[in-house]
Scaffold this active site. Structure first.
Site, PDB file in Angstrom:
ATOM      1  CG  HIS A 192      -2.039  -0.953   1.073  1.00  0.00           C
ATOM      2  ND1 HIS A 192      -3.187  -0.630   0.398  1.00  0.00           N
ATOM      3  CD2 HIS A 192      -2.177  -2.218   1.475  1.00  0.00           C
ATOM      4  CE1 HIS A 192      -3.987  -1.666   0.416  1.00  0.00           C
ATOM      5  NE2 HIS A 192      -3.405  -2.652   1.059  1.00  0.00           N
ATOM      6  NE  ARG A 298      -2.321  -1.564 -14.418  1.00  0.00           N
ATOM      7  CZ  ARG A 298      -1.214  -0.840 -14.597  1.00  0.00           C
ATOM      8  NH1 ARG A 298      -1.118   0.360 -14.087  1.00  0.00           N
ATOM      9  NH2 ARG A 298      -0.201  -1.330 -15.288  1.00  0.00           N
ATOM     10  NE  ARG A 338      -6.239  -3.766 -17.838  1.00  0.00           N
ATOM     11  CZ  ARG A 338      -5.011  -3.855 -17.355  1.00  0.00           C
ATOM     12  NH1 ARG A 338      -3.984  -3.994 -18.177  1.00  0.00           N
ATOM     13  NH2 ARG A 338      -4.783  -3.789 -16.067  1.00  0.00           N
ATOM     14  CD  GLU A 436      -2.099  -7.856 -21.118  1.00  0.00           C
ATOM     15  OE1 GLU A 436      -1.363  -7.291 -20.304  1.00  0.00           O
ATOM     16  OE2 GLU A 436      -3.340  -7.888 -20.988  1.00  0.00           O
ATOM     17  CG  ASN A 459       3.787  -3.726 -17.026  1.00  0.00           C
ATOM     18  OD1 ASN A 459       4.785  -3.141 -17.402  1.00  0.00           O
ATOM     19  ND2 ASN A 459       2.760  -3.103 -16.461  1.00  0.00           N
ATOM     20  CG  ASP A 460       0.869  -9.268 -17.964  1.00  0.00           C
ATOM     21  OD1 ASP A 460       1.389  -9.982 -17.095  1.00  0.00           O
ATOM     22  OD2 ASP A 460      -0.116  -8.531 -17.740  1.00  0.00           O
ATOM     23  CB  CYS A 507      -0.616   0.946 -21.673  1.00  0.00           C
ATOM     24  SG  CYS A 507      -1.194  -0.751 -21.701  1.00  0.00           S
TER      25      CYS A 507
HETATM   26  C1  PEP Z   1       0.869  -4.737 -18.950  1.00  0.00           C
HETATM   27  O1  PEP Z   1       0.779  -5.959 -18.795  1.00  0.00           O
HETATM   28  O2  PEP Z   1       1.839  -4.179 -19.485  1.00  0.00           O
HETATM   29  C2  PEP Z   1      -0.195  -3.856 -18.462  1.00  0.00           C
HETATM   30  C3  PEP Z   1      -0.185  -2.576 -18.718  1.00  0.00           C
HETATM   31  O3  PEP Z   1      -1.154  -4.411 -17.698  1.00  0.00           O
HETATM   32  P1  PEP Z   1      -0.985  -4.720 -16.136  1.00  0.00           P
HETATM   33  O4  PEP Z   1       0.325  -4.174 -15.680  1.00  0.00           O
HETATM   34  O5  PEP Z   1      -2.143  -4.094 -15.466  1.00  0.00           O
HETATM   35  O6  PEP Z   1      -1.028  -6.211 -16.118  1.00  0.00           O
HETATM   36 MG    MG Z   2      -1.086  -6.868 -18.184  1.00  0.00          MG
END
Ligand code: PEP
Ligand code: MG
Length: 589
Positions: A192, A298, A338, A436, A459-460, A507
């Site tokens: 947090h 998100r 999203r 992703e 990120n994914d 993103c």
């Molecule tokens: C990602 O996967 O890059 C993404 C933006 O989604 P999240 O980080 O919420 O999984």
């Molecule tokens: Mg993601």
């Protein structure tokens, strides 16, 4: 002078006196055997403490509702739920009745058992919830003993808060105006304190080994949330250098709203920069950072920390407010919502099922397509909100064409129902797919026929391409956005989008890394979206480059000899940017 390295958790600099907070363990827990004929009295004492705690929490929730965002309040609603959990209550009463333990000891025993269960879970989100349990335990003990701790953090002058770790209630109760920064021994990206620090633009460094033991209350330290370090006993020249950095960071943020819109190139033209946000984050900050709009909302945060799913009305209100706010931002005003992205590292109590392999399980769009009622309710709320701003819908974790076909059928059904009811919505609402998962990048040409835009979630994408858990420190060396395999997939996605004439953005947080984010822009993505505090930085770098520079930069990794590692590619890109922008390292500070 000593510099302690930690995790760069929230960008920014702060210097000031240390306020050492030692919340944990301050409440004394007496333990004794209750006389047989006093057991009922002890139960009554326990009951009174729970009622008092409940009242305090309810007051706190109503105060916080006015002061902060909704997610902060949800944390305490979750505490209320723990407090009222029947199984926990019965267990505690059992220790009093059966074992004749005093109420304080009974509460501690129940909390210890629940804590062990949480800690055993192999999931960072649930492990983080141990903090919630600590919090509620401390409150009940305080009510039982009358001992005051945690609830009032006696901070009187602007200070850097140093702590082992901070519970949610401790974090949100700190007076914002007196907190210059956070430095904690513990803390992860899902903690947090990390989320709140970033949302409130308070610099933070976490994962500092033993910082609480190494600082003295009141001593002045330098905290560098941009690079992840805290300096104790700084000498004169270090202080001067640090102040210089603070000055430059200030200028950077001021430029963000003064100059050209975020993402404008030196030669004209632009790669517009948007903000990634989640419900509960105060929206005002993204205007200060110069965001053109909200590139990733998100929505799953509306589901976290609660037992019940958010209703259509709750969702509608959240989407409408965010869309209205985004529409007031200069030079853009769009918002991309999203749809629910649960599963993997984002487990939601009540709806995330137990799976052996949650990262590869029934998550995100797969979950929505197997729970059509949840999907329909969300799409309905988004469509209803769409008349209040410029909303686009984004489907998460798409891995095949079928998912887009099925999603668009659900969307059309929901639209038809709204038509029947005479409820207005944006008829030209745009729909996009997150790219992703490697399969999505590989079939981007086919996917592009079914959507209006792509949003690359690095990120994914990095995690699934490299088979390296994005949250696991022991494989962090394999988490490589500049790995040739990742670069290839991004290139395929961008090319497919261009062929189909649809837009494509990034993103993932890699967009906020100056070397990598600018590389995505060079490779032809139309937009970037990132944590708001990083927007001024990337914007400043783009403002020093022309479109021709970007074209040249895009060729840099292509010309790297085969076999080079991700790190070498990163370094070569860094050097190239350095030659184009000689004062690059000054901007990066
Ligand atoms: C990602 O996967 O890059 C993404 C933006 O989604 P999240 O980080 O919420 O999984
Ligand atoms: Mg993601």
């Amino acid at each position: 002078m000593t510099t302690i390295a930690g995790l760069a958790t929230a960008r920014g600099f702060a210097s000031g006196p240390v306020f050492v907070y030692r919340g944990d363990g301050q409440v004394p827990v007496p333990e004794y055997l209750v006389e047989r004929d006093r057991v009922d009295d002890e139960l009554m004492r326990l009951k009174r403490a729970v009622v008092e705690t409940k009242r305090d929490l309810e007051t706190l929730i109503s105060v916080l509702r006015q002061r902060t965002g909704r997610s902060d309040v949800r944390v305490f609603e979750c505490h209320l739920m723990i407090l009222e959990d029947e199984a926990l209550k019965e267990e505690t009463k059992g220790y009093v009745v059966r074992d004749r333990l005093n109420a304080e000891a009974a509460v501690r025993k129940t909390a210890n058992g629940a804590r062990q269960q949480f800690e055993r879970m192999n999931d960072p989100y649930f492990r983080e919830r141990v903090r919630d349990l600590d919090d509620i335990e401390r409150r009940v003990l305080k009510a039982l003993t009358g001992f005051s701790s945690g609830a009032h953090i006696e901070i009187r002058t602007p200070s850097i808060v140093v702590a082992d770790d901070l519970t949610p209630s401790e974090t949100v109760q700190l007076p914002r105006e007196l907190v210059l920064g956070f430095a904690t021994n513990g803390g992860s990206t899902t903690s947090h304190v990390a989320l709140l620090a970033r949302a409130l633009a308070i610099p933070a460094v976490t994962g500092l080994v033993d910082i609480t033991a190494r600082v003295k209350p009141g001593e002045v330290v330098l905290l560098d949330g941009t690079n992840g370090a805290v300096t104790l006993n700084p000498d004169e020249s270090t202080i001067r250098q640090f102040n210089d950095l603070v000055e430059r960071q200030l200028e950077l943020t001021e430029d963000a709203t003064r100059g050209a819109p975020a993402g404008t190139l030196k030669s004209g033209g632009d790669v517009p920069i948007y903000a990634n946000i989640h419900p509960g984050v105060p929206l005002a900050g993204i205007r200060e950072q110069g965001a053109r709009g909200i590139g990733l909302y998100r929505s799953e945060y509306l589901w976290l920390n609660r037992e019940m799913e958010p209703t259509e009305e709750e969702q509608f209100a959240a989407y409408r407010d965010a869309a209205k706010f985004a529409a007031t931002l200069p030079n853009g005003g769009e918002i991309t919502i999203r749809s629910l992205d649960i599963g993997g590292d984002k487990l939601v109590r009540g709806i995330s099922s137990k799976e052996a392999n949650p990262f590869l399980g029934n998550r995100s769009i797969r979950y929505l397509l197997s729970h059509r009622d949840v999907f329909r309710t969300q799409l309905r709320a988004i469509l209803r909100a769409s008349v209040y701003g410029h909303i686009s819908i984004l489907y998460p974790m798409v891995s095949c064409v079928d998912e887009l076909v099925a999603s668009s059928m659900v969307l059309n059904d929901v639209k038809a129902k709204l038509d029947d009811e005479g409820i207005p919505y944006d008829r030209s609402i745009r729909v996009g797919a997150m790219i992703e998962v490697p399969s999505a990048a590989l079939i981007a040409d086919e996917l592009a026929r079914h959507v209006d835009f792509f949003s690359i979630g690095t990120n994914d994408l990095v995690q699934y391409t490299m088979a390296a858990d994005r949250g696991n420190e022991s494989v962090a060396h394999l988490y490589q956005p500049t790995n040739p395999a990742v670069l290839k997939l991004v290139r395929m996605t961008v090319d497919a989008a261009k062929r189909a004439g649809i837009s494509v953005g990034v993103c993932g947080e890699s967009a906020a890394d100056p070397i990598v984010g600018v590389l995505w822009a060079a490779m032809g993505v139309d937009t970037l979206s990132m944590s708001p505090t990083y927007i001024p930085l990337i914007s400043k770098i783009l403002a020093r480059l022309t479109r021709e520079d970007l074209d040249e930069y895009a060729r840099v990794p292509e010309n790297v000899p085969p076999g080079e590692t991700a790190h070498e590619i990163y370094d070569i890109c860094h050097s190239w940017l350095n030659t184009k922008i000689p004062n690059l390292d000054d901007i990066l500070i």
